[in-house]
Write an enzyme that holds these catalytic residues in place. Structure first.
Site, mmCIF file in Angstrom:
data_model
loop_
_atom_site.group_PDB
_atom_site.id
_atom_site.type_symbol
_atom_site.label_atom_id
_atom_site.label_comp_id
_atom_site.label_asym_id
_atom_site.label_seq_id
_atom_site.Cartn_x
_atom_site.Cartn_y
_atom_site.Cartn_z
ATOM 1 C CB CYS A 100 35.666 42.384 50.789
ATOM 2 S SG CYS A 100 35.255 43.964 51.525
ATOM 3 C CB CYS A 112 32.181 43.084 51.154
ATOM 4 S SG CYS A 112 33.274 44.196 50.251
#
Length: 107
Positions: A29, A32
């Site tokens: 991600c 993230c």
């Protein structure tokens, strides 16, 4: 350093903290990875105030992600005295997280 939170240590980690910040993330991600340094900084800066900062890898802890209805990552959950108090979905600047933590601490 942020704690690695798993289904096995989640309850004890969150229940025993005045305030807990839990980042649900995954290695693939992009957003993230963008907030990862912020999460680490928060862990260091707030450790002396009784704030526990941890990370849940949603790829490895799918049942924990399902338990909290995590559908988008990053999702950061904020707990006060063991109870879910707030959440933030998506990446945000550091001051957004600090404001939420400080509000829970009563600062």
């Amino acid at each position: 350093m942020a704690l690695e939170i798993t289904a096995q240590n989640f309850a004890d980690t969150v229940k025993n903290a005045k305030v807990a910040v839990v980042d649900f993330w995954a290695p693939w991600c992009g957003p993230c990875r963008m907030i990862a340094p912020i999460i680490e900084e928060l862990a260091e800066e707030y450790k002396d105030k009784g704030v526990v900062v941890g990370k849940v890898n949603t790829d490895e802890q799918q049942e924990l992600a399902m338990q909290f209805g995590i559908r988008s990552i990053p999702t950061v959950l904020f707990f006060k005295d063991g109870q879910l108090a707030d959440s933030m979905i998506g990446a945000a600047p550091k001051n957004f997280y600090e404001e939420k933590i400080n509000a829970l601490l009563g600062e």
